[in-house]
Design a protein around this motif. Structure first.
Motif, PDB file in Angstrom:
ATOM      1  N   ILE A 140       0.861  -1.186   0.000  1.00 38.24           N
ATOM      2  CA  ILE A 140       0.000   0.000   0.000  1.00 38.24           C
ATOM      3  C   ILE A 140       0.896   1.234   0.000  1.00 38.24           C
ATOM      4  CG2 ILE A 140      -1.896   1.225   1.107  1.00 38.24           C
ATOM      5  CD1 ILE A 140      -2.622  -1.614   0.034  1.00 38.24           C
ATOM      6  N   ALA A 141       0.939   1.881  -1.158  1.00 41.26           N
ATOM      7  CA  ALA A 141       1.720   3.118  -1.305  1.00 41.26           C
ATOM      8  C   ALA A 141       0.783   4.291  -1.017  1.00 41.26           C
ATOM      9  CB  ALA A 141       2.317   3.178  -2.702  1.00 41.26           C
ATOM     10  N   SER A 142       0.816   5.301  -1.874  1.00 39.39           N
ATOM     11  CA  SER A 142      -0.095   6.441  -1.746  1.00 39.39           C
ATOM     12  C   SER A 142      -0.015   7.238  -3.037  1.00 39.39           C
ATOM     13  CB  SER A 142       0.317   7.344  -0.579  1.00 39.39           C
ATOM     14  OG  SER A 142      -0.390   8.573  -0.645  1.00 39.39           O
ATOM     15  N   VAL A 143      -1.099   7.917  -3.360  1.00 41.91           N
ATOM     16  CA  VAL A 143      -1.073   8.764  -4.545  1.00 41.91           C
ATOM     17  C   VAL A 143      -0.027   9.872  -4.372  1.00 41.91           C
ATOM     18  CG1 VAL A 143      -2.873  10.424  -3.900  1.00 41.91           C
ATOM     19  CG2 VAL A 143      -2.640   9.712  -6.299  1.00 41.91           C
ATOM     20  N   THR A 144       0.311  10.174  -3.119  1.00 44.11           N
ATOM     21  CA  THR A 144       1.331  11.212  -2.880  1.00 44.11           C
ATOM     22  C   THR A 144       2.720  10.763  -3.321  1.00 44.11           C
ATOM     23  OG1 THR A 144       1.828  10.468  -0.637  1.00 44.11           O
ATOM     24  CG2 THR A 144       0.075  12.087  -0.861  1.00 44.11           C
ATOM     25  N   ALA A 184      -2.142   2.789  -4.868  1.00 42.32           N
ATOM     26  CA  ALA A 184      -1.856   4.179  -4.489  1.00 42.32           C
ATOM     27  C   ALA A 184      -3.175   4.892  -4.183  1.00 42.32           C
ATOM     28  CB  ALA A 184      -1.100   4.885  -5.614  1.00 42.32           C
ATOM     29  N   PRO A 185      -3.629   4.781  -2.922  1.00 41.66           N
ATOM     30  CA  PRO A 185      -4.906   5.423  -2.570  1.00 41.66           C
ATOM     31  C   PRO A 185      -4.723   6.920  -2.330  1.00 41.66           C
ATOM     32  CG  PRO A 185      -4.249   3.746  -0.934  1.00 41.66           C
ATOM     33  CD  PRO A 185      -3.060   4.064  -1.769  1.00 41.66           C
ATOM     34  N   THR A 186      -5.826   7.628  -2.420  1.00 45.38           N
ATOM     35  CA  THR A 186      -5.829   9.001  -1.926  1.00 45.38           C
ATOM     36  C   THR A 186      -6.330   8.986  -0.476  1.00 45.38           C
ATOM     37  OG1 THR A 186      -6.411  11.285  -2.440  1.00 45.38           O
ATOM     38  CG2 THR A 186      -8.171   9.640  -2.697  1.00 45.38           C
ATOM     39  N   ALA A 187      -6.515  10.150   0.084  1.00 45.50           N
ATOM     40  CA  ALA A 187      -6.807  10.250   1.520  1.00 45.50           C
ATOM     41  C   ALA A 187      -8.143   9.622   1.903  1.00 45.50           C
ATOM     42  CB  ALA A 187      -6.812  11.718   1.924  1.00 45.50           C
ATOM     43  N   GLN A 219     -12.419   5.389   0.569  1.00 48.30           N
ATOM     44  CA  GLN A 219     -12.935   4.587   1.678  1.00 48.30           C
ATOM     45  C   GLN A 219     -12.203   3.250   1.721  1.00 48.30           C
ATOM     46  OE1 GLN A 219     -17.112   4.478   0.835  1.00 48.30           O
ATOM     47  NE2 GLN A 219     -17.397   6.612   1.426  1.00 48.30           N
ATOM     48  N   GLY A 220     -12.245   2.617   2.888  1.00 43.00           N
ATOM     49  CA  GLY A 220     -11.595   1.310   3.020  1.00 43.00           C
ATOM     50  C   GLY A 220     -12.066   0.340   1.952  1.00 43.00           C
ATOM     51  N   ALA A 221     -13.361   0.380   1.642  1.00 43.55           N
ATOM     52  CA  ALA A 221     -13.919  -0.559   0.660  1.00 43.55           C
ATOM     53  C   ALA A 221     -13.313  -0.357  -0.725  1.00 43.55           C
ATOM     54  CB  ALA A 221     -15.441  -0.387   0.594  1.00 43.55           C
ATOM     55  N   VAL A 245      -6.058   4.478  -6.578  1.00 40.77           N
ATOM     56  CA  VAL A 245      -7.465   4.429  -6.136  1.00 40.77           C
ATOM     57  C   VAL A 245      -7.695   5.810  -5.536  1.00 40.77           C
ATOM     58  CG1 VAL A 245      -9.131   3.246  -4.642  1.00 40.77           C
ATOM     59  CG2 VAL A 245      -7.299   1.939  -5.733  1.00 40.77           C
ATOM     60  N   ASP A 246      -7.939   6.768  -6.418  1.00 37.34           N
ATOM     61  CA  ASP A 246      -7.750   8.170  -6.033  1.00 37.34           C
ATOM     62  C   ASP A 246      -8.849   9.120  -6.495  1.00 37.34           C
ATOM     63  OD1 ASP A 246      -7.275   8.213  -8.728  1.00 37.34           O
ATOM     64  OD2 ASP A 246      -5.527   9.528  -8.595  1.00 37.34           O
ATOM     65  N   GLY A 247      -9.965   8.584  -6.979  1.00 37.31           N
ATOM     66  CA  GLY A 247     -11.060   9.459  -7.408  1.00 37.31           C
ATOM     67  C   GLY A 247     -10.660  10.447  -8.485  1.00 37.31           C
ATOM     68  N   GLY A 248      -9.591  10.135  -9.223  1.00 37.70           N
ATOM     69  CA  GLY A 248      -9.165  11.009 -10.318  1.00 37.70           C
ATOM     70  C   GLY A 248      -8.146  12.060  -9.917  1.00 37.70           C
ATOM     71  N   ARG A 249      -7.632  11.968  -8.704  1.00 32.89           N
ATOM     72  CA  ARG A 249      -6.660  12.962  -8.224  1.00 32.89           C
ATOM     73  C   ARG A 249      -5.483  13.144  -9.190  1.00 32.89           C
ATOM     74  NH1 ARG A 249      -3.610  16.755  -6.146  1.00 32.89           N
ATOM     75  NH2 ARG A 249      -1.762  16.144  -5.036  1.00 32.89           N
ATOM     76  N   LEU A 250      -5.052  12.057  -9.832  1.00 31.07           N
ATOM     77  CA  LEU A 250      -3.882  12.137 -10.710  1.00 31.07           C
ATOM     78  C   LEU A 250      -4.170  12.906 -12.006  1.00 31.07           C
ATOM     79  CD1 LEU A 250      -2.170   8.623 -10.476  1.00 31.07           C
ATOM     80  CD2 LEU A 250      -1.310  10.801  -9.628  1.00 31.07           C
TER      81      LEU A 250
END
Ligand SMILES: NC(=O)c1ccc[n+]([C@@H]2O[C@H](COP(=O)([O-])OP(=O)(O)OC[C@H]3O[C@@H](n4cnc5c(N)ncnc54)[C@H](O)[C@@H]3O)[C@@H](O)[C@H]2O)c1
Length: 252
Positions: A140-144, A184-187, A219-221, A245-250
């Motif tokens: 588990i990385a991060s979009v950041t 790479a999730p967002t917050a 969300q966790g899901a 998994v970022d809702g389009g943040r990228l």
């Protein structure tokens, strides 16, 4: 039951994304080991899964320490003999700070938990996974780590390093039949976000929300669904990727 016959070890499973992944994997038939620094938190998740008829156990471990990871994997080996899915999810953030203002001890701890833990897992967990191939690791990385924000330099760097390690591990382990991917999730509104923003939580959330085109936090899901895909046979030809998994943040 996309994970029947699967034994999965999930770190940081006492809270947030890790707990959601444990719940989703168990619901799909996996035997789940909930690993966490905080044993009561891991036990609470494992007990909830057991109450739902799933096969789960809790093991205390500090992923930043090699001896602790070794003891954890020995316990898993005794209980299961081996396992085929490892989710390296345990992580810590930093307090937002301008460059040069983060205490060195905080950076050392951050890198030990978020990055060096992957080394300890490679040393102590991979031998057990080699007995249960095909196997896969999900980091588990991060979009950041792909799109940094100001004030979070050392956290961003630790997650960029997680992505780099993921790609290197994928290249090295592919010939052995072990896949390695990152998410790479967002917050998300987990305890980590609270720890990051402290009493300025709402202000922090509003700032993050403004950068997510789909208009909500993760969300966790959301992360659990991505992890389920990567752990399942549906992803048998997928290795070395970073799945945002970022809702389009990228693309904002
Ligand atoms: N929440 C977010 O906004 C967000 C965004 C992107 C990525 N992430 C990443 O997702 C992962 C999970 O984050 P979360 O939001 O669910 O956090 P969380 O704080 O809710 O849960 C993290 C869990 O890891 C455990 N942990 C911490 N240090 C540990 C250690 N040394 N050894 C073992 N366990 C340890 C904690 O006890 C906790 O149960 C982390 O790697 C984080 O960097 C989180």
């Amino acid at each position: 039951m996309r994970l029947s016959q699967t034994r999965a070890v999930i770190t940081g499973a006492g809270s947030g994304y890790g707990a959601a992944i444990a719940q989703r994997f168990a619901a799909q038939g996996a035997r789940v080991a909930c690993i966490d620094l905080q044993l009561p938190a891991a036990q609470a998740v494992a007990q909830q899964l057991q109450a739902a008829g799933c096969d789960a156990m809790a093991v205390q471990c500090d992923v930043a320490r090699s001896d602790s990871v070794q003891a954890m994997t020995e316990q898993i080996a005794q209980a299961w003999g081996g396992f085929s899915v490892l989710v390296n999810n345990a992580g810590v953030s930093q307090r937002p700070a301008r460059l040069g203002k983060t205490p060195e001890a905080e950076i050392d701890h951050l890198l030990a938990v978020n990055l060096k833990s992957l080394h300890h897992m490679a040393v102590h967990a991979l031998p057990l996974m080699r007995q249960c191939k095909p196997a896969c690791v999900i980091n588990i990385a991060s979009v950041t780590g792909l799109r940094p924000r100001p004030g979070m330099t050392w956290y961003n760097a630790s997650k960029a390093a997680v992505i780099s390690v993921t790609q290197s591990m994928a290249a090295e382990l592919a010939p052995e039949g072990i896949r390695v991917n990152a998410i790479a999730p967002t917050a998300a509104h987990t305890p980590m976000l609270q720890a990051m923003f402290g009493d300025r939580l709402q202000e922090g959330i509003d700032r993050v929300l403004a950068t997510i085109p789909l208009g909500r936090l993760c969300q966790g899901a959301d992360v659990a669904a991505a992890a389920l895909y990567l752990a399942s046979a549906d992803a048998e030809f997928v290795t070395g990727i970073v799945l945002p998994v970022d809702g389009g943040r990228l693309v904002a």
